[in-house]
Design an enzyme around this catalytic site. Structure first.
Site: not given
Length: 282
Positions: A32, A35, A37-38, A149, A152, A178, A187, A189
């Site tokens: 959830g 952003h 990247g998703h 992605g 990681d 991204v 992210s 964060r």
């Protein structure tokens, strides 16, 4: 959004029945707070499959304490609106009791020794929890392809190994990380940092760039250059900086030549960041 496993199975059956014969299914698993990247993950999924399934599940097995689990940002309405605007066919958003009815006492998949390195060194529970839920989702959805992605790479390596070892019939597709204008991976964060902390965090991708620029001088030079890029910044608390072989995810030796992955993890203002870069050692 579908919140039950029975509802997921029913909706998937409907989607498969309505799709052309031979239609492929892609799965994107998320926790959830979606952003940009998703968004790229959904676009990639649409390229490789006709039916796109996105799971939104804040997995309690990935957190050290209940307080950390409770503090993770949740934006279900925004997530649903975004995924619907992208034309996602199935959105699966169960609660913890639905997907983990026995809580932490559930049957678990273990990542083994490699799950205790790098990310797993500071969070030894993390990859077991991640793989356990990933296996449940793969079993429930039975996708033809799972999309991840590249931010990681340890996760991708361990998921690929689990798929191989447990004989899941699924391909893996990946999407490049991204990044924002500051070079940081997008992210949740990043948005929590003030200007000074954001500038400090920007040294992490700079350290990876330094490692890549010195790859022609060998492994030790890569690591030394990355460390130098971080020196003098007290806001950064470095957790690990490693160069690993993409085939084994173990540290490369001094004589290594060819592709390698530079990995970095650090905390800035109490927020944890990970990043990686593919480098070529000669």
């Amino acid at each position: 959004m579908i919140s039950t496993t029975d509802g997921l199975r029913s909706r998937l059956a409907e989607a498969r029945a309505a799709a052309p014969e031979g239609a492929r299914v892609a799965l994107i698993s998320t926790i959830g707070a979606l952003h940009d990247g998703h968004i790229d993950l959904v676009h990639r999924a649409r390229e490789v499959a006709e039916i796109v399934v996105v799971s939104v599940f804040v997995n309690p097995l990935r957190f050290a304490t209940h307080a950390e689990f409770a503090a993770y940002p949740r934006t279900p309405d925004d997530d649903e609106q975004l995924l619907e605007s992208l034309g996602v066919d199935v959105i699966f958003a169960p609660n913890a009791a639905e997907l983990l009815p026995d809580g932490t006492a559930t049957t678990k998949v273990t990542a083994g020794d490699l799950g205790l390195r790098y990310e797993g060194r500071s969070r030894p529970f993390y990859f077991d929890g991640l793989l356990t839920v990933e296996a449940k989702l793969l079993n429930l959805v039975k996708p033809d392809v799972a999309v991840y992605g590249e931010r990681d790479p340890q996760r991708i390596f361990l998921v690929r190994r689990m798929i191989r070892d447990l004989y899941f019939d699924v391909e893996v597709a990946t999407v490049e990380t991204v990044r924002g204008d500051d070079g940081l991976p997008v992210s949740t964060r990043v948005g929590m940092l003030d200007d000074r902390d954001l500038a400090a965090a920007g040294l992490l991708p700079a350290a990876l760039d330094a490692a890549a620029s010195n790859a022609d001088r060998g492994v030790d030079a890569c690591i030394a250059a990355a460390q130098s890029a971080l020196m003098g910044e007290p806001r950064i608390r470095l957790e690990y900086l490693s160069v690993v072989d993409p085939k084994s995810f173990l540290p490369v030796d001094e004589g290594h030549q060819g592709p390698a992955l530079a990995l970095i993890a650090a905390s800035v203002a109490g927020h944890r960041f990970i990043d990686s870069a593919l480098i070529y050692i000669s």
